[in-house]
Design a protein around this motif. Structure first.
Motif, PDB file in Angstrom:
ATOM      1  N   ARG B 176       2.080  24.062 -38.323  1.00 21.10           N
ATOM      2  CA  ARG B 176       2.735  24.446 -39.582  1.00 21.10           C
ATOM      3  C   ARG B 176       2.819  23.251 -40.530  1.00 21.10           C
ATOM      4  O   ARG B 176       2.578  23.371 -41.731  1.00 21.10           O
ATOM      5  CB  ARG B 176       4.142  24.983 -39.295  1.00 21.10           C
ATOM      6  CG  ARG B 176       4.131  26.342 -38.630  1.00 21.10           C
ATOM      7  CD  ARG B 176       5.553  26.910 -38.490  1.00 21.10           C
ATOM      8  NE  ARG B 176       5.489  28.329 -38.171  1.00 21.10           N
ATOM      9  CZ  ARG B 176       5.975  28.890 -37.067  1.00 21.10           C
ATOM     10  NH1 ARG B 176       6.595  28.151 -36.165  1.00 21.10           N
ATOM     11  NH2 ARG B 176       5.850  30.177 -36.858  1.00 21.10           N
ATOM     12  N   ARG B 181       1.640  26.159 -43.673  1.00 22.26           N
ATOM     13  CA  ARG B 181       1.611  27.622 -43.532  1.00 22.26           C
ATOM     14  C   ARG B 181       2.680  28.042 -42.536  1.00 22.26           C
ATOM     15  O   ARG B 181       2.706  27.532 -41.414  1.00 22.26           O
ATOM     16  CB  ARG B 181       0.272  28.075 -42.954  1.00 22.26           C
ATOM     17  CG  ARG B 181      -0.896  27.755 -43.835  1.00 22.26           C
ATOM     18  CD  ARG B 181      -1.242  28.954 -44.658  1.00 22.26           C
ATOM     19  NE  ARG B 181      -2.521  28.761 -45.317  1.00 22.26           N
ATOM     20  CZ  ARG B 181      -2.937  29.525 -46.305  1.00 22.26           C
ATOM     21  NH1 ARG B 181      -2.196  30.516 -46.751  1.00 22.26           N
ATOM     22  NH2 ARG B 181      -4.103  29.309 -46.858  1.00 22.26           N
ATOM     23  N   PRO B 182       3.538  28.991 -42.894  1.00 25.06           N
ATOM     24  CA  PRO B 182       4.550  29.433 -41.929  1.00 25.06           C
ATOM     25  C   PRO B 182       3.962  30.233 -40.764  1.00 25.06           C
ATOM     26  O   PRO B 182       4.501  30.210 -39.663  1.00 25.06           O
ATOM     27  CB  PRO B 182       5.498  30.298 -42.765  1.00 25.06           C
ATOM     28  CG  PRO B 182       4.748  30.656 -43.991  1.00 25.06           C
ATOM     29  CD  PRO B 182       3.719  29.592 -44.224  1.00 25.06           C
ATOM     30  N   SER B 183       2.877  30.936 -40.975  1.00 30.10           N
ATOM     31  CA  SER B 183       2.279  31.759 -39.917  1.00 30.10           C
ATOM     32  C   SER B 183       1.293  30.939 -39.099  1.00 30.10           C
ATOM     33  O   SER B 183       0.427  30.251 -39.641  1.00 30.10           O
ATOM     34  CB  SER B 183       1.548  32.947 -40.551  1.00 30.10           C
ATOM     35  OG  SER B 183       0.484  33.380 -39.725  1.00 30.10           O
ATOM     36  N   VAL B 185      -1.097  32.079 -37.245  1.00 32.52           N
ATOM     37  CA  VAL B 185      -2.443  32.622 -37.439  1.00 32.52           C
ATOM     38  C   VAL B 185      -3.065  32.032 -38.702  1.00 32.52           C
ATOM     39  O   VAL B 185      -4.214  31.573 -38.695  1.00 32.52           O
ATOM     40  CB  VAL B 185      -2.406  34.161 -37.537  1.00 32.52           C
ATOM     41  CG1 VAL B 185      -3.803  34.715 -37.738  1.00 32.52           C
ATOM     42  CG2 VAL B 185      -1.776  34.765 -36.297  1.00 32.52           C
ATOM     43  N   ALA B 186      -2.307  32.022 -39.785  1.00 29.88           N
ATOM     44  CA  ALA B 186      -2.825  31.474 -41.042  1.00 29.88           C
ATOM     45  C   ALA B 186      -3.067  29.970 -40.913  1.00 29.88           C
ATOM     46  O   ALA B 186      -4.076  29.442 -41.401  1.00 29.88           O
ATOM     47  CB  ALA B 186      -1.849  31.775 -42.178  1.00 29.88           C
ATOM     48  N   ARG B 189      -6.236  29.363 -38.990  1.00 25.03           N
ATOM     49  CA  ARG B 189      -7.420  29.653 -39.817  1.00 25.03           C
ATOM     50  C   ARG B 189      -7.729  28.481 -40.746  1.00 25.03           C
ATOM     51  O   ARG B 189      -8.893  28.141 -40.966  1.00 25.03           O
ATOM     52  CB  ARG B 189      -7.187  30.913 -40.645  1.00 25.03           C
ATOM     53  CG  ARG B 189      -7.290  32.168 -39.836  1.00 25.03           C
ATOM     54  CD  ARG B 189      -7.627  33.372 -40.723  1.00 25.03           C
ATOM     55  NE  ARG B 189      -7.265  34.593 -40.042  1.00 25.03           N
ATOM     56  CZ  ARG B 189      -7.920  35.097 -39.001  1.00 25.03           C
ATOM     57  NH1 ARG B 189      -8.973  34.472 -38.520  1.00 25.03           N
ATOM     58  NH2 ARG B 189      -7.525  36.217 -38.439  1.00 25.03           N
ATOM     59  N   PHE B 216      -8.230  36.358 -31.256  1.00 33.38           N
ATOM     60  CA  PHE B 216      -6.911  35.796 -30.971  1.00 33.38           C
ATOM     61  C   PHE B 216      -6.598  36.134 -29.522  1.00 33.38           C
ATOM     62  O   PHE B 216      -6.878  37.244 -29.063  1.00 33.38           O
ATOM     63  CB  PHE B 216      -5.867  36.431 -31.902  1.00 33.38           C
ATOM     64  CG  PHE B 216      -4.465  35.936 -31.674  1.00 33.38           C
ATOM     65  CD1 PHE B 216      -3.952  34.889 -32.435  1.00 33.38           C
ATOM     66  CD2 PHE B 216      -3.652  36.506 -30.699  1.00 33.38           C
ATOM     67  CE1 PHE B 216      -2.651  34.423 -32.222  1.00 33.38           C
ATOM     68  CE2 PHE B 216      -2.364  36.046 -30.475  1.00 33.38           C
ATOM     69  CZ  PHE B 216      -1.864  35.001 -31.252  1.00 33.38           C
TER      70      PHE B 216
END
Lengths: 312, 312
Positions: B176, B181-183, B185-186, B189, B216
């Motif tokens: 993070r 990015r908080p997610s 997954v994001a 990426r 994933f």
């Protein structure tokens, strides 16, 4: 089979990094019912104020949920909660809590609600959970939620509820607080020793674990690029979990059944957090739920092959 | 195939709710090597002091690990770290850090270490990681770790390392922080877009997730009633993960291969935390590792049957 849920029906004000809502339909019983209604007939027992409109009742009644035991107090206001989530959505501050008509909530179940086969005791005072249990007839399955406040101030009554249910659903911190055990496995074993046959440890963005006397199962949360609003995720999970168990009670609750229930809960919770409040689950379809259960299976399976380490 | 690991070899003082050790063998390269040595020939590149005894070197050489590139500085002291874990082992305070001979560590790889097929860059200054990459020949697979400090003070060099490796292994907070990015997954990426083909998100007691462009995968930690000492769990995981990939490089790194590598990492990490420091993994057997991989499979599998929700 039919499912009765007793708990809060509320309005929430929520602010997250992705937006905010000044007033949206919320409450534990609301989120539970919207999820469980995919599986079975659901009866909601709750209390709202004059500000709770017919449109809100209409949402609560999605997919045939019975709302006859949602008491509308003519001169009262509906339970209101306001909160703000942190940047990564893993922390939240409560900005306002107005219990309003919920403060004097004394659940009184009509015959159809009492005659349910499955009961979900959402997070309310343990004494009220006990009064609901006393009103119900022969129940096939009872699950419950609770919170840190009741562990602090109503521990004896809470333990009495736990002794009488089949399934306890708490988050990791609550399980640790309740048992004074740092390990979730050890904490869950202590809870099982009180009487229940299933413990679900809710783990937020990391999913949930299921502990029984003989088995452990863990399922990650469905991976999302954007979580818009986590409010109600735990109760939506509970609705999917208890819902699938309710439609499976004609046979024994084997591991395959309870594990698939975990997947239904996880799938429904993942949809819930994609939009604010009840917005996404209101218009969700059964087919969409199944798609995500299949995806959950795809992201968790692996084969122990070809050669084990020992012989390589 | 052979694996080279470059990183810290240290003494740790650790206090947990289950006991304490005043001085035990530790360090990222140590934990990595003890795990990876189950799979392949491992070469350790590190630096220790005169206080590092032959017995310590003997532990490092477990299962044939090559220690020729562990430089022993005659008038120096070994890197020392002292920490204390909180009640539920999810928080820890650093009580003391003495870099000692590690402060001037300039990795110089001998021919056997340079000629490895697989390289693991444990958490050290990104500039040193770049110097190791510059010394190595044709590598088939490179994985790396890092930490919040380097994201703060050496971001450009860190990104340069990330651009040159195949696999980034960071914990959720670091992913993070690196990407804002908080997610997860994001965030993953974004890291994949820098060049790597694999991102492993380490999640402590909740296990780990693997993110590639198309897939994933998440695996929970092995459930333990008692975690005695979490120190080195991440590097032990890395050793099992990279080790299994190293022994599989004769074929393409398909999803079944990388998922099983996640299971080997998870199994090895679970043994590591059952006792202090290297105590458990030193005497671990390949058969025990395979048993736990099979158990991990058993606690994560479920079937999407009998009837999907839509047709019930």
């Amino acid at each position: 089979m039919s499912i009765t849920v007793v708990g809060s029906v509320a309005f929430d004000a929520v602010k997250t990094p992705f937006g905010e809502r000044e007033r949206m339909l919320g409450g534990a019983a609301t989120h539970f019912a919207l999820a469980a209604s995919f599986f079975d007939e659901v009866h909601v027992v709750g209390r709202v104020g004059a500000d709770f409109g017919d449109e809100d009742l209409g949402v609560l009644a999605t997919r045939g949920t019975r709302i006859g035991d949602v008491e509308r107090v003519p001169d009262g206001k509906t339970f209101f909660w306001a909160g703000e989530y942190g940047w990564d959505l893993n922390s939240r501050d409560t900005l306002d809590t107005q219990l309003n008509v919920f403060e004097d909530f004394q659940p009184r179940l009509s015959a159809p609600s009492r005659d349910c086969d499955v009961l979900f005791l959402a997070n309310i005072q343990p004494e009220l959970q006990l009064s609901v249990l006393a009103q119900c007839g022969q129940l096939q399955f009872v699950a419950m939620d609770s919170m840190n406040l009741w562990i602090d101030i109503a521990r004896d009554a809470l333990v009495e509820v736990i002794r009488r249910v089949d399934c306890v659903m708490l988050n990791d911190a609550e399980l640790r607080q309740l048992t004074n055990r740092p390990s979730i496995v050890a904490a869950a074993r202590d809870v099982l020793a009180m009487g229940p046959s299933l413990v679900v440890a809710k783990q937020g963005e990391y999913g949930a674990a299921l502990i029984t006397e003989d088995h452990f199962f863990a399922l990650p949360a469905y991976p999302l690029e954007t979580v818009v609003d986590p409010t109600g995720a735990g109760d939506t999970f509970a609705g999917g979990f208890v819902g699938h168990l309710a439609r499976s009670l004609d046979k024994p609750l084997t591991q395959p059944v309870v594990r698939l229930a975990m997947a239904y809960g996880t799938a429904l919770a993942s949809y819930n957090v994609e939009e604010f409040g009840t917005e996404r689950v209101e218009r969700l379809t059964a087919g969409e739920v199944d798609v995500r259960v299949a995806e959950l299976r795809a992201i968790t399976q692996f084969e122990h092959s070809p050669a084990p380490l020992e012989t390589s």
